[in-house]
Write a protein that holds these residues in place. Structure first.
Motif, mmCIF file in Angstrom:
data_model
loop_
_atom_site.group_PDB
_atom_site.id
_atom_site.type_symbol
_atom_site.label_atom_id
_atom_site.label_comp_id
_atom_site.label_asym_id
_atom_site.label_seq_id
_atom_site.Cartn_x
_atom_site.Cartn_y
_atom_site.Cartn_z
ATOM 1 N N GLY A 470 -11.891 14.346 49.137
ATOM 2 C CA GLY A 470 -11.157 14.807 50.307
ATOM 3 C C GLY A 470 -9.672 14.955 50.110
ATOM 4 O O GLY A 470 -8.943 15.206 51.080
ATOM 5 N N LEU A 471 -9.156 14.821 48.896
ATOM 6 C CA LEU A 471 -7.723 14.965 48.658
ATOM 7 C C LEU A 471 -7.350 16.442 48.570
ATOM 8 O O LEU A 471 -8.126 17.262 48.061
ATOM 9 C CB LEU A 471 -7.302 14.270 47.360
ATOM 10 C CG LEU A 471 -6.975 12.775 47.439
ATOM 11 C CD1 LEU A 471 -8.242 11.960 47.653
ATOM 12 C CD2 LEU A 471 -6.255 12.327 46.173
ATOM 13 N N ARG A 472 -6.178 16.748 49.066
ATOM 14 C CA ARG A 472 -5.612 18.089 48.867
ATOM 15 C C ARG A 472 -4.979 18.084 47.476
ATOM 16 O O ARG A 472 -3.825 17.683 47.320
ATOM 17 C CB ARG A 472 -4.585 18.397 49.953
ATOM 18 C CG ARG A 472 -5.149 18.417 51.368
ATOM 19 C CD ARG A 472 -4.026 18.395 52.401
ATOM 20 N NE ARG A 472 -3.240 17.183 52.300
ATOM 21 C CZ ARG A 472 -2.048 17.020 52.868
ATOM 22 N NH1 ARG A 472 -1.496 17.991 53.558
ATOM 23 N NH2 ARG A 472 -1.391 15.880 52.732
ATOM 24 N N ALA A 473 -5.735 18.481 46.496
ATOM 25 C CA ALA A 473 -5.319 18.357 45.094
ATOM 26 C C ALA A 473 -5.035 19.731 44.501
ATOM 27 O O ALA A 473 -5.788 20.684 44.724
ATOM 28 C CB ALA A 473 -6.408 17.656 44.283
ATOM 29 N N TRP A 474 -3.937 19.811 43.737
ATOM 30 C CA TRP A 474 -3.534 21.046 43.080
ATOM 31 C C TRP A 474 -3.118 20.749 41.649
ATOM 32 O O TRP A 474 -2.663 19.646 41.339
ATOM 33 C CB TRP A 474 -2.359 21.702 43.812
ATOM 34 C CG TRP A 474 -2.781 22.508 45.000
ATOM 35 C CD1 TRP A 474 -3.069 22.043 46.249
ATOM 36 C CD2 TRP A 474 -2.986 23.919 45.039
ATOM 37 N NE1 TRP A 474 -3.425 23.082 47.067
ATOM 38 C CE2 TRP A 474 -3.380 24.248 46.354
ATOM 39 C CE3 TRP A 474 -2.859 24.937 44.099
ATOM 40 C CZ2 TRP A 474 -3.656 25.555 46.741
ATOM 41 C CZ3 TRP A 474 -3.129 26.240 44.481
ATOM 42 C CH2 TRP A 474 -3.526 26.544 45.795
ATOM 43 N N ALA A 475 -3.265 21.764 40.799
ATOM 44 C CA ALA A 475 -2.760 21.693 39.431
ATOM 45 C C ALA A 475 -1.716 22.787 39.249
ATOM 46 O O ALA A 475 -1.782 23.836 39.897
ATOM 47 C CB ALA A 475 -3.884 21.871 38.412
ATOM 48 N N ALA A 476 -0.742 22.543 38.371
ATOM 49 C CA ALA A 476 0.299 23.528 38.083
ATOM 50 C C ALA A 476 0.497 23.624 36.581
ATOM 51 O O ALA A 476 0.496 22.602 35.883
ATOM 52 C CB ALA A 476 1.609 23.149 38.767
ATOM 53 N N THR A 477 0.669 24.836 36.082
ATOM 54 C CA THR A 477 0.853 25.079 34.656
ATOM 55 C C THR A 477 2.188 25.777 34.414
ATOM 56 O O THR A 477 2.837 26.267 35.344
ATOM 57 C CB THR A 477 -0.282 25.948 34.076
ATOM 58 O OG1 THR A 477 -0.211 27.254 34.671
ATOM 59 C CG2 THR A 477 -1.636 25.342 34.378
ATOM 60 N N HIS A 478 2.575 25.838 33.153
ATOM 61 C CA HIS A 478 3.865 26.436 32.786
ATOM 62 C C HIS A 478 3.833 27.955 32.906
ATOM 63 O O HIS A 478 4.826 28.572 33.287
ATOM 64 C CB HIS A 478 4.218 26.026 31.357
ATOM 65 C CG HIS A 478 5.478 26.631 30.827
ATOM 66 N ND1 HIS A 478 6.721 26.375 31.368
ATOM 67 C CD2 HIS A 478 5.693 27.503 29.800
ATOM 68 C CE1 HIS A 478 7.648 27.042 30.698
ATOM 69 N NE2 HIS A 478 7.052 27.734 29.748
ATOM 70 N N SER A 479 2.723 28.585 32.584
ATOM 71 C CA SER A 479 2.665 30.042 32.511
ATOM 72 C C SER A 479 1.425 30.575 33.207
ATOM 73 O O SER A 479 0.443 29.852 33.401
ATOM 74 C CB SER A 479 2.646 30.489 31.041
ATOM 75 O OG SER A 479 1.412 30.120 30.444
ATOM 76 N N PRO A 480 1.426 31.867 33.564
ATOM 77 C CA PRO A 480 0.218 32.461 34.129
ATOM 78 C C PRO A 480 -0.973 32.415 33.176
ATOM 79 O O PRO A 480 -2.109 32.273 33.617
ATOM 80 C CB PRO A 480 0.643 33.906 34.417
ATOM 81 C CG PRO A 480 2.116 33.852 34.566
ATOM 82 C CD PRO A 480 2.570 32.795 33.600
ATOM 83 N N LEU A 481 -0.709 32.536 31.862
ATOM 84 C CA LEU A 481 -1.811 32.443 30.910
ATOM 85 C C LEU A 481 -2.469 31.069 30.980
ATOM 86 O O LEU A 481 -3.691 30.942 30.970
ATOM 87 C CB LEU A 481 -1.303 32.713 29.490
ATOM 88 C CG LEU A 481 -0.894 34.157 29.158
ATOM 89 C CD1 LEU A 481 -0.333 34.238 27.753
ATOM 90 C CD2 LEU A 481 -2.076 35.099 29.312
ATOM 91 N N GLY A 482 -1.638 30.014 31.033
ATOM 92 C CA GLY A 482 -2.181 28.671 31.166
ATOM 93 C C GLY A 482 -2.896 28.469 32.481
ATOM 94 O O GLY A 482 -3.929 27.793 32.550
ATOM 95 N N ARG A 483 -2.359 29.062 33.548
ATOM 96 C CA ARG A 483 -2.999 28.952 34.858
ATOM 97 C C ARG A 483 -4.392 29.572 34.841
ATOM 98 O O ARG A 483 -5.362 28.966 35.312
ATOM 99 C CB ARG A 483 -2.138 29.653 35.911
ATOM 100 C CG ARG A 483 -2.736 29.698 37.307
ATOM 101 C CD ARG A 483 -2.038 30.734 38.159
ATOM 102 N NE ARG A 483 -2.209 32.072 37.591
ATOM 103 C CZ ARG A 483 -1.485 33.129 37.939
ATOM 104 N NH1 ARG A 483 -0.515 32.989 38.828
ATOM 105 N NH2 ARG A 483 -1.705 34.309 37.377
ATOM 106 N N ASP A 484 -4.494 30.776 34.290
ATOM 107 C CA ASP A 484 -5.790 31.453 34.280
ATOM 108 C C ASP A 484 -6.776 30.734 33.374
ATOM 109 O O ASP A 484 -7.974 30.648 33.682
ATOM 110 C CB ASP A 484 -5.607 32.898 33.826
ATOM 111 C CG ASP A 484 -4.755 33.701 34.807
ATOM 112 O OD1 ASP A 484 -4.597 33.242 35.958
ATOM 113 O OD2 ASP A 484 -4.253 34.768 34.413
ATOM 114 N N ARG A 485 -6.273 30.206 32.268
ATOM 115 C CA ARG A 485 -7.157 29.473 31.353
ATOM 116 C C ARG A 485 -7.685 28.206 32.014
ATOM 117 O O ARG A 485 -8.877 27.892 31.922
ATOM 118 C CB ARG A 485 -6.387 29.123 30.070
ATOM 119 C CG ARG A 485 -7.222 28.441 28.997
ATOM 120 C CD ARG A 485 -6.363 28.166 27.764
ATOM 121 N NE ARG A 485 -7.138 27.525 26.730
ATOM 122 C CZ ARG A 485 -7.873 28.147 25.838
ATOM 123 N NH1 ARG A 485 -7.943 29.465 25.858
ATOM 124 N NH2 ARG A 485 -8.554 27.487 24.917
#
Length: 834
Positions: A470-485
């Motif tokens: 139930g946590l509002r959890a997010w991840a963040a990456t340095h680049s769009p490539l890392g985000r999509d991966r």
């Protein structure tokens, strides 16, 4: 290792090349050599040697283009004690720079190498004949909007610091009028050795403290965080620019600098510049000798090396160069030594004047924070050992704000989402290090996670488990490539979304699958273009934030992230500590690991296959020969830079596609720097001629060109050119449409078939060609090689012209230190575990 898949000569694929050359003692054998073209070039981080506050890596160009463009790598060199620098945070061509690079020497004896910066950006023409019909209105670019939003938040932090009420033991700034510091300086200069003399300075007044205040929400429309061109802002008044032009002409300086001077100095810039010609040093790319010539023309006989104005200006300039090299402050001996080398007769007096005018801050940090303060009745002279540091206010405030925020996370009780039994069940369902990570996050507000590419499955498991609780959890990456991966990995980890936990708070992007998978880029999260948005108090609307690629966080970005977390939130910083450090100042992740003030979870998942074995060995200083039956690793020896360029083009266009089935658009070339005979400029020109020839009618670009777009210093977005019109150059980056105004194309866009290692960090490609020309050996270090080679997912070709410099760099040249204050600040505000 295997040989090249598709030789140009009549050699059958699979034919083993020459026997591997032995590496230096204790490092194992060097990778085997192949007889033809399939070699991957070695990653691009620190190219040409920097001459000033250097570090290895590309330095910022002396042109305006480099100051705003993508991160570049500087070279070895350095003044003012600059250690490992960033890649210069500029898309400009690296060279003679103080912009610092990946692993620069401290204060060097002088220039080590590098080339003079160039102003051209791969084609200087206007965009398809676009005329300037918007003369009265300057379009707000994405980078300007993002920097404006961050500047607003930094101002709030500065106001909070000015109102503190409890003393900080680590030091404080002196009173006085604060200087209007330039946001990004990318000048490139020579360095000096530190002297043994210690500057003696009375302890400064201490700054009081108060409770942290988070930044207020900033509307996406106001920040211009969205894609394309949003809104308009007024630039310097035309009359101000014209007045500055007259002063520049009188002093023999290029009138093209007028807009920059007016923007930096503001209204009345002409009068200020006439009264203090050395204020020209505030403009990106201007060097002290150029400012001296300008001052001589304006002041005549009144111009002298011991002018107090010159001493202050050069002191601030050196601190800016040190920041480009990765330092948040400089030790006093290093600063005075650099000033002496710059021809300042009384370096101590220059530093004292700069501090008295509040253009810099002085700190006295205890060398041993655990040592007790001397008692009042102690004998005279019984003092606690300290080091004297000098730094710019913006980085001092950022480090103190970051330390405050991290202490708040560590000392606060995390929000209770899910019972202890629920967290334990989630941990029990995970495996190995992932279970340890879940348990650590359940118990604390700040957790560090380390590991290579394979370890990303562990934060993915954590994010899935947290959302299930139930946590509002997010991840963040340095680049769009890392985000999509990571989004793809997360989808594999969690094929279906477990319910609508916190869905009411989410603002999904309909144009990006990452919007529904709770993964954003750090820049998008801060600007509001991605992520959960902010609540009424200005905090992120989330309970758990997992920041991947944490080694890429500089102090200012990290401070903004931490300040934006709500009370009771949990923060996980994860990444590979062996990669290149951030392009901006600081070494946040490394400092946190060293201070050990919070739980640390080290992944036990090794990267698989021959590539994983090779990169893992580099991480511990060993360049081993690995068996590569599937041609995962291939070495192509070359004699000179010309052959390196020829082989690289052959590999990307022919050999790798034919032998491995990896198309040219999925192969990334990485080289140590922008300049030189085998730098990114030369390689991109050759690759464009082969893969997408054209006249470059859109400011040097054609539709279909592969580009690297830098919306802000230190950020690189891979993309392709779509076209151009009156609005500017149209790109597509990570599936999103981007419009770069024509006046910013030269500064922020360059061809992207070849990148430096700092530009490539955070991304991975099916195939990588790492180019190691012989003229770039001084730029090589273990973190550079580790980063460059680690960008390959399936295949790595190494175009090897560095010979024994490669194994020597891996075995003997670790990351160079950066001078930061974060460890001292953290130790004074957080209890020591255990």
């Amino acid at each position: 290792m295997s040989t090249e898949p598709e030789p140009t000569e009549k050699t059958e694929p699979g034919t083993r090349g020459a026997a591997p050359e032995p590496g230096p003692e204790g490092t194992g054998e060097a990778p085997g050599r192949a007889t033809d073209d399939v070699a991957a070039n070695a990653g691009g981080g620190e190219a040409e040697a920097a001459r000033a506050t250097g570090g290895q890596g590309d330095s910022a160009n002396a042109s305006a283009r480099d100051s705003v463009a993508e991160s570049g790598d500087a070279g070895t060199g350095g003044s003012a004690g600059a250690g490992e620098g960033a890649d210069g945070a500029s898309a400009g061509d690296g060279g003679t720079g103080a912009a610092g690079g990946e692993a620069g020497e401290g204060v060097s004896d002088g220039p080590v190498g590098g080339e003079e910066p160039e102003a051209d950006a791969g084609g200087g023409g206007d965009l398809a004949g676009v005329d300037a019909d918007g003369a009265g209105k300057a379009q707000l670019s994405e980078s300007e909007a993002e920097l404006a939003a961050q500047r607003l938040e930094r101002e709030r932090i500065a106001r909070r610091k000015a109102e503190k009420q409890q003393p900080l033991e680590s030091g404080a700034k002196l009173s006085g009028k604060a200087a209007d510091l330039l946001a990004a300086v990318r000048a490139v200069e020579s360095g000096a050795k530190p002297v043994a003399a210690v500057f003696s300075e009375p302890e400064p007044p201490r700054r009081p403290a108060q409770e942290p205040v988070r930044p207020r929400p900033v509307a996406a429309q106001a920040t211009g965080a969205g894609v394309g061109v949003a809104g308009t802002v007024g630039g310097p008044a035309p009359e101000t620019v014209e007045a500055v032009q007259r002063v520049l002409t009188e002093g023999g300086a290029p009138t093209a600098l007028a807009s920059q001077v007016a923007a930096v100095l503001g209204e009345g810039a002409d009068e200020e510049l006439r009264a203090d010609p050395w204020q020209l040093l505030r403009v990106t790319g201007v060097r002290p000798e150029q400012a001296d010539g300008f001052a001589r023309e304006l002041l005549g006989a009144e111009c002298a090396p011991d002018d107090e104005r010159r001493g202050r200006a050069v002191t601030v300039w050196l601190l800016e160069q040190a920041a480009l090299a990765g330092h948040t402050a400089l030790e006093m001996p290093a600063l005075t030594a650099a000033l002496a080398q710059r021809g300042v007769p009384d370096a101590d007096a220059a530093v004292q004047s700069t501090i008295a005018e509040a253009e810099a801050l002085v700190f006295q940090d205890a060398l041993d924070p655990a040592a007790p303060e001397p008692a009042e009745d102690d004998e005279e002279g019984a003092e606690r050992p300290v080091r004297i540091l000098v730094g710019l206010e913006r980085y001092a405030l950022a480090e103190e704000s970051l330390a405050d925020g991290l202490a708040r996370l560590i000392n606060s009780v995390p929000k209770e989402d899910g019972s202890a039994e629920d967290w334990e069940r989630a941990a029990a369902s995970a495996k190995g290090s992932a279970a340890e990570l879940i348990r650590a996050v359940a118990a604390g507000g700040l957790v560090l996670h380390t590991g290579g590419q394979a370890s990303l499955t562990e934060p993915a498991a954590l994010l899935t488990a947290a959302r299930g609780l139930g946590l509002r959890a997010w991840a963040a990456t340095h680049s769009p490539l890392g985000r999509d991966r990571f989004s793809t990995l997360l989808q594999a980890e969690r094929p279906s979304d477990p319910g609508s936990d916190g869905a009411a708070h989410e603002q999904p992007r309909t144009d990006s699958p990452a919007g529904t998978r709770r993964v954003a880029t750090v820049a998008g999260l801060l600007s509001g273009a991605e992520g959960p948005g902010r609540d009424g108090d200005g905090a992120f609307d989330l309970d758990l934030l997992i920041v991947l690629d944490a080694p890429q966080l500089d102090v200012e970005t990290a401070a903004l992230l931490v300040e934006s977390l709500p009370d009771g939130a949990r923060l996980v910083l994860g990444g590979d500590p062996a990669v290149l450090w951030s392009a901006g100042p600081g070494r946040v992740f490394a400092d946190l690991l060293a201070t050990r003030i919070c739980p640390q979870v080290a992944s036990r998942r090794p990267d698989p296959g021959p590539l994983g074995e090779l990169v893992s060995g580099i991480g511990i200083g060993e360049l081993n020969q690995v068996e590569a039956p599937g041609k995962e690793v291939v070495i192509v020896p070359v004699r000179d830079a010309g052959e390196a360029v020829h082989r690289t083009v052959q590999l990307v266009a022919d050999s790798v596609p034919r032998a491995l089935g990896v198309p040219a658009e999925e192969t990334q070339v990485i080289t140590p720097g922008h300049g030189g005979a085998a730098g990114t400029r030369a390689l991109n020109a050759a690759l464009k001629e082969r893969l997408n020839p054209g006249p470059g009618r859109f400011g040097g670009f054609d539709p279909g060109d592969r580009v690297a777009y830098s919306p802000a210093p230190g950020r690189t977005l891979p993309g392709r050119v779509v076209g151009a019109d009156a609005d500017g150059l149209h790109l597509t980056c990570a599936g999103e449409a981007v419009v770069v105004p024509k006046e910013r194309v030269e500064q922020s866009v360059r061809h992207g078939w070849a990148l430096t290692a700092h530009q490539a960090v955070g991304g991975r490609w099916p195939a990588v060609v790492a180019v190691l020309p012989g003229d770039a050996t001084q730029a090589l270090s273990r973190p550079w090689v580790y980063t460059a080679f680690g960008r390959a997912d399936r295949h790595l070709s190494v175009v090897q012209g560095a010979e024994q410099a490669l194994p020597r760099a891996v075995a003997e040249i670790p990351a160079k230190p950066r001078t930061t204050r974060l460890p001292v600040l953290l130790r004074t505000q957080t209890p020591t575990p255990g």
